[in-house]
Write an enzyme that holds these catalytic residues in place. Structure first.
Site, PDB file in Angstrom:
ATOM      1  N   LYS A  75       0.864  -1.171   0.000  1.00 39.95           N
ATOM      2  CA  LYS A  75       0.000   0.000   0.000  1.00 39.95           C
ATOM      3  C   LYS A  75       0.906   1.227   0.000  1.00 39.95           C
ATOM      4  O   LYS A  75       1.936   1.236   0.700  1.00 39.95           O
ATOM      5  CB  LYS A  75      -0.893  -0.022   1.248  1.00 39.95           C
ATOM      6  CG  LYS A  75      -1.900   1.113   1.317  1.00 39.95           C
ATOM      7  CD  LYS A  75      -2.820   0.979   2.551  1.00 39.95           C
ATOM      8  CE  LYS A  75      -3.855   2.105   2.595  1.00 39.95           C
ATOM      9  NZ  LYS A  75      -4.764   2.001   3.760  1.00 39.95           N
ATOM     10  N   SER A 150      -9.787   2.389   2.979  1.00 37.20           N
ATOM     11  CA  SER A 150      -8.846   3.100   2.141  1.00 37.20           C
ATOM     12  C   SER A 150      -7.881   2.176   1.388  1.00 37.20           C
ATOM     13  O   SER A 150      -7.262   2.620   0.416  1.00 37.20           O
ATOM     14  CB  SER A 150      -8.024   4.067   3.000  1.00 37.20           C
ATOM     15  OG  SER A 150      -7.204   3.362   3.905  1.00 37.20           O
ATOM     16  N   SER A 174     -10.193   0.028   7.156  1.00 41.17           N
ATOM     17  CA  SER A 174      -9.549   0.173   5.843  1.00 41.17           C
ATOM     18  C   SER A 174      -8.904  -1.080   5.273  1.00 41.17           C
ATOM     19  O   SER A 174      -8.523  -1.097   4.103  1.00 41.17           O
ATOM     20  CB  SER A 174      -8.506   1.291   5.885  1.00 41.17           C
ATOM     21  OG  SER A 174      -9.155   2.536   5.845  1.00 41.17           O
TER      22      SER A 174
END
Lengths: 483, 478
Positions: A75, A150, A174
């Site tokens: 990420k 997210s 997330s």
């Protein structure tokens, strides 16, 4: 080969079925082929091939680890030395991190091959991946739907087989929410289990990194590498890391499952409820008993979260001031102009909204009414979890009230967007670990089952998820067009 | 008319703690490096970095707390103080707000021989900011973050001081204490020890405090006195001419000897303090405290009393010799090594040694004459080998060389003559040569005796034992 799990790939790499370089090239091809998903912000092709070559040497020399040669993706919230680390923001579009996050270092030394950096909501603030400076990520199950956020890029990449597995971070859901919406397995560990060093902070007391994979076994393998005390993170906890694969096959006979009644009330869509009921029935068949538990303070979780997280983010994001790194506005006339325009132009709307909310909540005269009150609520919620978990081994419930919503559907209605995190946020406030496991489909879109456990009981969660995945095949489903 | 007014002063002292590395990172705290060479990723506030508390800083804060008899908080919390400034990398300073590590304590000061107890409200740990460089950048500002993250102990006093003189005495006493404890180098030029002064005035007899002004960043004792005196004058003049003091932050300009407004209360930042979620609360348990207490050096006050009691020193010598830990240690070592009377050792230290050090601008630890050599010299005085006067000459030689007292006495033939026969011969010669003076003495002019002593000593180049000379002269002149 891109449909194989980590454990299967490890075997293939050792048997000489294919090399890490071949595997890496295959993934790089797929990433380019499916560029329209917008899952990646940066593809590190050269570095990946270099790492794959090194991995092949290690494999040949017989000193490889399980993750050696496995193509993964990070990420874009984790700092990677010499590689752009954008956090999904214009603010860091030009930021080349000069150091590695602890998590990145750990994967590197395990010999994992990093394919690139994954798209995400800006500074991890969002539930749909639509707040990214690099544009929305598409859900592989329906390209008009959001992948969640997210960690939307991570979930989409793993679901679409654009990486074997990926890292995610979870501040209010997330990891679990995008995992649920994309039909993959995601684990948010206990707060303090995984080092936050080098993970760009959103809300420090809630942020936690974790694995996003296609199976519970893979999650166990990833967590094995990620977990552990780090002397660079004062909030990481010095508790020994168990062998997460060792207990995967433990029997679930006699397992006590609690269903928080507040998780199954108004707001939960009926098709998600029906899917979960079926999943819980599978657990009954595996020998579990099911009882109802109560979490009376749960309704306070969203308001408490939207005071605490913005308050912390308002300070965490102060360092992005255009002075030392990141975006700087053109031709500032003075210091105030430099600050206001750099931040005004560098941050997106949702980030600014949360900085403003947090600044307000911490202001003189409001601090007690908001911040202190929210901390009290947080304690109440933690008490709820402790009380409920004292009666049962784990709790189960939905991850999201409904399946993936359409791109553009909620982005202009922040309150509605915030409310979609109702089942995940309380877990972060309490700090306990929780997983999202694929449990079926509703109208063609994945539904996730949430499993919530005691502090540091990740091994138990993985065992429970793995046993379910032995008798179901939801987690092996492949979205159309990505077979 | 000034006598109608009472001055109220409280000081906030920032003492830079003498740790090797910064309070939340491993970067060095050494002063004077090239800009930004001692600032690591954490000090630069890079995305993703986290602070880790330096235990040494906590230790030093606890040492300080114990030395001022203060409450040591078993549980203290770091908080973020939010404001934007280019030399504040994170946009917040990590400090302590609601729960500081050191609570209520006190420090006794002496002004004009009168002792006064000054209350200490609290002392808390915090990180220093970097430095903005305004010169040589042609319309731009340079930033040096070497100082960012340097540990500070902010010591807040009660508003217990009533004059600039008291404020200076307090600051000096505190300066002496932190250096004594070894927790701060006290270097004021480098900013290791500086203070803010809160000053207000009120008509005598009035209970309520007047509105205060805070004078920022004063880095010398002289400036503290001048700044406060100036500020008191300004406030009184303002009130007497019908004006009102406003709560504000003021800056002391040492060139113009005046304070000027920096920002008013209305312009003051709302710092939005809240607990730093990156750091755990600091826990100080009884074991930790006991461990520190065992290592705590003897404090100046206690040492002074002990010097008076066990070495029979007078107030003045005891005060001077306990002003720094090193000087006290030096003194005690010299007494032990020389076996001489403590009073004589004290006089030598506070006299010749300190005078020479002051002249050379040196501290005791840098003294060219170490305790061993000084002890050697004093031994030779007390065993009668040399006189006090010759000893001064030897001391001067020692200051310039590495030779011991014995080597110098030997080489220069300075050994005192105690041979009665030799002295007698000289005395007889002097008496024979000065019959007029002998007559005068014998007719009652006692003062002439000094003349004879002088002549004998001159003849013997100062090496005669003065006691012996006196005794024999008196006998011969009868």
């Amino acid at each position: 080969m891109y449909n194989k799990t980590i454990a299967e790939l490890a075997k293939s790499l050792r048997s000489g079925e294919f090399s890490s370089v071949e595997l890496t090239l295959a993934f790089l091809d797929r990433i380019k082929q499916h560029g329209s998903l917008n899952a990646y912000v940066t593809i590190t092709e050269d570095l990946a091939l270099q790492a794959a070559k090194t991995a092949d040497i290690r494999l040949a020399a017989g000193n490889a680890e399980l993750l050696t040669g496995i193509p993964i993706a990070q990420k874009d919230i984790f700092c990677t030395e010499g590689i752009k680390t954008s956090c999904g923001s214009r603010m860091l579009d030009n930021f080349i991190a000069p150091y590695n996050a602890t998590v990145v270092d750990k994967f590197n030394s395990a010999g994992a091959v990093m394919l690139g950096k994954l798209n995400m909501d800006e500074f991890a603030m969002g539930s749909s991946n639509e707040t990214s400076y690099y544009g929305a990520v598409k859900n592989p199950w329906n390209i008009n739907a959001v992948p969640g956020g997210s960690s939307g890029g991570s979930a989409a990449a793993v679901a679409a087989r654009l990486a074997v597995c990926a890292t995610g971070t979870d501040t209010g859901g997330s990891i679990r929410q995008p995992a649920a919406l994309c039909g993959i397995t995601g684990l948010k560990p206990t707060y303090g289990r995984v080092s936050r060093y080098g993970m760009i902070a959103y809300a420090s007391s809630l942020d936690q990194g974790g694995p996003m994979t296609r199976s519970a076994e893979d999650a166990a393998l990833m967590l094995q590498t990620m977990a552990g005390f780090d002397d660079k993170d004062s909030t990481s906890v010095d508790v020994s890391v168990p062998d997460y694969r060792a207990g995967l096959n433990n029997s679930l006979e006699g397992l006590k499952i609690g269903l928080p009644k507040e998780f199954f009330g108004e707001g939960l869509s009926s098709d998600v409820a029906a899917t979960l009921e079926a999943a819980i029935n599978e657990y009954r068949k595996l020998g579990a008993t099911v009882t109802e538990v109560s979490m009376p303070s749960l309704k306070l979780a969203i308001p408490a979260y939207y005071v605490i997280a913005p308050a912390e983010c308002s300070a965490n994001l102060s360092r992005f001031d255009g002075v030392r790194f990141g975006y700087r506005c053109e031709n500032p006339v003075d210091l105030t102009d430099l600050y206001t325009r750099s931040r005004g132009e560098g941050f997106g709307k949702e980030v600014k909204r949360r900085i403003l909310m947090g600044t307000y909540a911490l202001s003189a005269g409001y601090y007690d009414a908001y911040y202190i009150k929210a901390q009290k609520v947080r304690r109440l919620i933690s008490e709820d979890f402790k009380r409920a978990l004292a009666e049962v081994d784990v709790m189960m419930g939905p991850v999201t009230p409904s399946t993936a919503f359409g791109i553009g559907e909620k982005i202009d209605n922040p309150i509605e967007m915030y409310l979609s995190d109702i089942y995940t946020i309380a877990i972060n406030l309490a700090g306990v670990p929780a997983m999202s496991v694929p449990a079926g489909f509703a109208k063609g879109l994945p539904v996730g089952l949430q499993i919530i456990g005691h502090y540091f009981a990740e091994d138990k969660l993985l065992n429970i998820a793995h046993q379910y995945q032995q008798v179901t095949d939801w987690h092996t489903q492949i979205p159309k067009g990505f077979e | 008319m000034r006598s109608q007014w009472e001055t109220i002063i409280g000081l906030e002292i920032h003492a830079q703690l003498a740790t090797k590395s910064k309070i939340f990172s491993g970067a060095s705290t050494a002063y004077g490096a090239e800009p930004n060479t001692q600032a690591c990723a954490v000090d630069l506030g890079l995305p993703g970095v986290l602070p880790v508390l330096n235990e040494q800083a906590v230790r030093m804060a606890v040492i300080f707390g114990m030395a001022v008899d203060a409450y040591i908080a078993p549980f203290s919390v770091f908080a973020r103080k939010n404001y934007f400034y280019p030399d504040l990398p994170k946009g917040y300073q990590i400090s302590q707000m609601e729960l500081p590590i050191v609570g209520i304590g006190h420090l006794d000061i002496d002004v004009d021989g009168v002792s006064k107890r000054i209350g200490i409200t609290r002392a808390h740990l915090e990180e220093d900011a970097g430095k903005s460089l305004h010169e040589n950048f042609h319309g731009l500002t340079g930033i040096d973050l070497n100082r960012a993250g340097t540990p500070l102990l902010e010591i807040v006093s009660e508003p217990d001081m009533n004059s600039a003189k008291e404020a200076v005495a307090y600051m000096r006493k505190m300066h002496e204490l932190v250096r004594y404890l070894g927790i701060c180098d006290g270097n004021m030029q480098e900013g290791s020890f500086r203070c803010d002064a809160n000053v207000s005035v009120r008509p005598k007899g009035q209970k309520a405090f007047g509105t205060r002004a805070e004078i920022k960043n004063i880095n010398s004792f002289r400036f503290v006195e001048k700044a406060i005196n100036h500020e008191v004058e300004r406030q009184i003049e303002l009130i007497e001419s019908g004006g009102k003091v406003v709560q504000e932050t003021r800056l002391y300009d040492s060139d113009k000897d005046e304070t000027r407004s920096m920002r008013s209360k209305e312009e003051a930042n709302d710092y939005r303090y809240f607990p730093d979620p990156d750091l755990l609360p600091v826990l100080v348990d009884e074991d930790f405290k006991a461990q520190i207490k065992a290592q705590l050096p003897e404090l100046p006050q206690a040492k002074k009393q002990r010097f008076k009691d066990s070495y029979a020193l007078d107030e003045e010598n005891a005060t001077i010799l306990t002003a720094s830990r090193q000087l006290g240690d030096y003194f005690e070592t010299v007494v032990k090594e020389s076996g001489c009377e403590a009073k004589m050792c004290a006089n030598w230290l506070t006299g010749d040694l300190l005078a020479a050090l002051n002249k050379a601008g040196l501290e005791i630890i840098d003294s060219p004459v170490g305790h061993e050599r000084l002890a050697g010299l004093l031994t030779r005085i007390s065993d009668g080998t040399i006189s006090g006067k010759i000893a001064k000459q030897v001391f001067e030689e020692m200051w310039q060389s590495a030779a011991t007292a014995d080597q110098i006495i030997e080489a220069k033939g300075l050994k005192q003559i105690t041979d009665v026969g030799a002295i007698e011969a000289i005395i007889d010669k002097i008496i024979a040569d000065n019959q007029d003076q002998v007559e005068q003495y014998r007719s009652g002019k006692d003062k002439v005796f000094g003349f004879f002593v002088g002549q004998v000593m001159k003849e013997m180049q100062g090496k005669a034992n003065p006691g012996e000379v006196n005794k024999m002269l008196k006998e011969k002149l009868k």
